[in-house]
Design an enzyme around this catalytic site. Structure first.
Site, PDB file in Angstrom:
ATOM      1  N   HIS A 144       0.834  -1.205   0.000  1.00 14.53           N
ATOM      2  CA  HIS A 144       0.000   0.000   0.000  1.00 14.53           C
ATOM      3  C   HIS A 144       0.870   1.257   0.000  1.00 14.53           C
ATOM      4  CE1 HIS A 144      -3.581   2.441   1.347  1.00 14.53           C
ATOM      5  NE2 HIS A 144      -2.586   3.215   1.768  1.00 14.53           N
ATOM      6  N   GLU A 145       1.770   1.354   0.975  1.00 18.05           N
ATOM      7  CA  GLU A 145       2.609   2.547   1.055  1.00 18.05           C
ATOM      8  C   GLU A 145       3.541   2.652  -0.137  1.00 18.05           C
ATOM      9  OE1 GLU A 145       1.818   4.770   3.036  1.00 18.05           O
ATOM     10  OE2 GLU A 145       0.520   3.583   4.352  1.00 18.05           O
ATOM     11  N   HIS A 187       1.845   4.466  -2.880  1.00 20.91           N
ATOM     12  CA  HIS A 187       1.967   5.924  -2.743  1.00 20.91           C
ATOM     13  C   HIS A 187       3.308   6.401  -3.297  1.00 20.91           C
ATOM     14  CE1 HIS A 187      -1.648   6.939  -0.628  1.00 20.91           C
ATOM     15  NE2 HIS A 187      -1.380   6.218   0.449  1.00 20.91           N
ATOM     16  N   HIS A 197       3.336   6.631  -6.965  1.00 25.05           N
ATOM     17  CA  HIS A 197       2.571   7.795  -7.413  1.00 25.05           C
ATOM     18  C   HIS A 197       3.475   9.023  -7.477  1.00 25.05           C
ATOM     19  CE1 HIS A 197      -1.427  10.235  -6.847  1.00 25.05           C
ATOM     20  NE2 HIS A 197      -0.921  10.366  -8.055  1.00 25.05           N
TER      21      HIS A 197
END
Length: 689
Positions: A476-477, A480, A483
């Site tokens: 998940h992190e 980020h 991104h």
């Protein structure tokens, strides 16, 4: 008047001559920050005044673009300070955070309420039809003008002064909220001296607790804390119900008494946010915040939450019935309490699916999980991650990687900081030491991305072995970070993660799909001792259990989202207590007693200290997006290059350069279908209560 410090004496002010312009952490001392802030604030004020008093007619270049490029030194200093204050703080940094919060808030108001600056921005905005701007420049102009209006540029002088007062007070209150939570979390210790009280706990949790006890100077015994790996392991496996209750009550009662009591502050924060929203022409803080989100209105948020609540509640009630049956089978005669849920869920999981969540740990060595995330990024986007041991570190446990794009060009730098420590706040997050942008000459400035987590530590000779949830969190992190690393935006204020809360979680949450996909698990989930891949039988059980306990998981999350809205959708100040607000909110939605909101009011850092006020719903909004987006990969192929390229080009590279619904539609060809999320969570077939 004293002269500014010399850059030779101030590593934060001098150009960073380290590889890739990384902060020279080994040179930076605590006493450097405040004078660096002083000089950076002075420099930025001078830049703003120069823009506002420019004798030339306002243009996009000399006003809007100049504003976007201003404050580089302040941004650099603030990023280094805020990141270390979150990940490796101390009393001096905590005190400076309290000192700087109102100063930085006042500086923001100096810019946002500057009449001369806004007059020039408005002039450029009003002449926009005559300007020749590309799409990105036109969007920067629109976002700049709208942002100034939203932040009070059109208010009267008296209203502006009140807005400044509100921001000054809020800055202190929100910082104190987070610092109180860190202090309360670190203050609690559950020391166990009798081996029989460890019954049910996995060997790894026991070993970690023994090591914690030794670190605190105990010659024997076991020490459990409120750090997530410790408290959740205890709640999931400890047979001693009294001790489960004790640590649960300590976890839930943080910040409700003594010096760390957050209750009065959170009410004041809520009321000040309401006053600000009304000052700016909105009936509530939620209306104000959501105007600039993908959801757009509180009504749209509440509709989604309510649509999910009914099937999630039904599923949770069925799960609770199973727990009651298990309690009865053991000869118990009590209703399940919140500190019972995780414990009995693990018992039922083992019986029903022959799956012991802790028995999966040997297959999730931290280094293997991280390499698995890297491999997914390589197969989707052609990225490679090369370990570097020569880059500056702010803590010895941090790992660093240089990131290369498909063509071998330098894309950015990735920092990974994975283990809990008293100097680190709770939770998991992605941040950066530098955002992506382009210089005026067209040279790309790459991101320095950071993932900060609180995962299970190595114990003795055993490496860090993660839970399934921790592995999912790592992906998940990392999403980020992708991104930010893949961003290809000209202006730093629009790049990377500079997007609405309910859109920013799409790139992170979609990565969780690969983390849990059998094909990907087969590649990275390997036994830390033998190197053997996770057996097919375990993969089948993981798949079979994918919707197990989703009623609980969805319900506790939704309850917290409703609690967030209960505070921030108010149109009148709160006159009662935080307990009354929380109780009324939970009664209204019908939350069952055996489940509590994921965060109680006094510990709800996301909304009272972390920027998610009226935005905690974002995770479920983005879950609708990510389930629909991943369906495209399921339809076309797990690593289909056309789909991956479209997602990279239309979502990951674009930052905030267009309306979010339009960006998503350009990737998917249509708006998101919520049925994909319902199916994933096993909610479609849930009976109505």
């Amino acid at each position: 008047m004293s002269s500014p410090p010399s850059p030779t004496d101030q590593p934060l002010l001098a150009p960073f001559t380290t590889p890739f312009g990384i902060p020279p952490f080994e040179q930076i001392r605590d006493e450097h920050y405040e004078p660096a802030f002083d000089e950076a604030l002075r420099e930025h004020r001078s830049e703003i005044e120069a823009i506002a008093t420019n004798s030339e007619a306002p243009t996009f270049e000399n006003t809007v673009e100049a504003l976007d490029r201003s404050g580089a030194l302040l941004t650099r200093v603030a990023l280094v300070f805020s990141n270390l204050n979150g990940a490796h703080t101390n009393d001096r940094l905590l005190a400076l955070a309290r000192t700087m919060a109102p100063r930085l808030a006042a500086h923001g108001d100096f810019i946002n309420l500057h009449e001369g600056l806004f007059a020039r921005i408005r002039s450029v905005w009003e002449s926009r039809e005559q300007l020749v701007l590309d799409a990105q420049a036109a969007w920067l102009l629109e976002e700049t003008y709208r942002g100034f209006v939203r932040r009070g540029a059109n208010l009267s002088d008296r209203e502006k002064e009140r807005l400044r007062e509100i921001h000054s007070e809020l800055s202190l209150l929100t910082v104190r909220f987070g610092q109180n939570l860190l202090a309360a979390t670190n203050a609690y210790e559950l020391f166990i001296g009798r081996e029989e009280d460890l019954a049910g706990l996995p060997d790894g949790a026991i070993a970690a607790a023994a090591e914690s006890a030794r670190e605190k100077g105990r010659e024997s015994g076991w020490l459990f804390t409120l750090a997530n790996p410790s408290v959740m392991a205890f709640l999931s496996y400890a047979k001693n119900r009294d001790l489960r209750r004790e640590i649960w009550e300590a976890y839930q009662s943080r910040c409700v008494d003594g010096e760390t009591d957050n209750r009065a502050d959170l009410l004041r924060i809520t009321n000040l946010r309401l006053e600000r929203a009304r000052l700016l022409g909105h009936p509530s803080h939620a209306h104000y915040t959501l105007e600039d989100s993908m959801a757009e209105t509180p009504e749209n948020v509440l509709q989604l939450l309510r649509d999910l609540w009914t099937p999630a509640l039904a599923k949770a009630q069925a799960e609770e019935a199973d727990i009651r049956a298990e309690i009865a089978a053991e000869g118990g005669d009590f209703a399940p309490e919140p500190y019972d849920w995780r414990y009995y869920t693990e018992i039922i999981r083992k019986k029903r699916y022959a799956l012991d969540a802790d028995a999966l740990r040997p297959y999730f060595r931290l280094e293997n999980v991280l390499e698995g995330a890297f491999r997914v990024a390589q197969r989707l986007y052609g990225l490679t991650f090369q370990r570097r041991t020569d880059l500056p570190l702010y803590h010895p446990e941090v790992m660093t990687y240089e990131v290369f794009d498909r063509d071998g060009s330098h894309l950015g730098v990735f920092y990974a900081d994975f283990f809990p420590r008293p100097s680190k706040r709770v939770g998991a997050w992605m941040t950066n030491f530098r955002k992506q942008s382009y210089t005026p000459g067209g040279e790309r400035v790459p991101m320095i991305a950071v993932n900060v987590c609180n995962f299970t530590r190595p114990v003795g000779d055993q490496p860090a072995l993660l839970t399934l949830d921790e592995a999912r969190t790592l992906f998940h992190e990392f999403g980020h970070a992708l991104h930010g690393l893949l961003s290809q935006v000209r202006y730093q204020s629009l790049s990377g993660l500079s997007v609405a809360r309910d859109f920013v979680e799409l790139p992170s949450q979609i990565m969780e799909n690969w983390a849990m996909h059998p094909e990907v698990l087969k590649e990275y989930a390997r036994h830390y001792e033998t190197g053997e891949p996770i057996p097919d039988a375990l993969l089948e059980r993981i798949a079979a259990v994918s919707t197990f306990d989703e009623g609980f998981g969805t319900l506790e999350y939704l309850a917290a989202s409703f609690l967030d809205m209960a505070y921030h959708l108010r149109t009148a100040p709160i006159t009662g207590s935080a307990e009354e607000v929380e109780r009324a909110a939970m009664e209204e939605i019908g939350l069952i007693p055996s489940i509590v909101p994921r965060y109680r009011s006094a510990t709800f850092q996301h909304i009272f200290s972390g920027g998610y006020a009226a935005g905690y719903y974002s995770y479920i909004w983005a879950a609708v997006l990510d389930a629909d987006a991943f369906a495209a990969f399921e339809e076309n192929g797990l690593y289909d290059q056309a789909t991956a390229t479209a997602f990279r080009k239309e979502v990951l590279e674009r930052g905030n350069t267009g309306r979010y619904a339009d960006l998503y539609r350009r990737f998917r060809g249509a708006g998101p279908d919520p049925r994909h999320l319902m199916k994933r969570r096993g909610l479609e077939a849930s009976p109505r209560p």
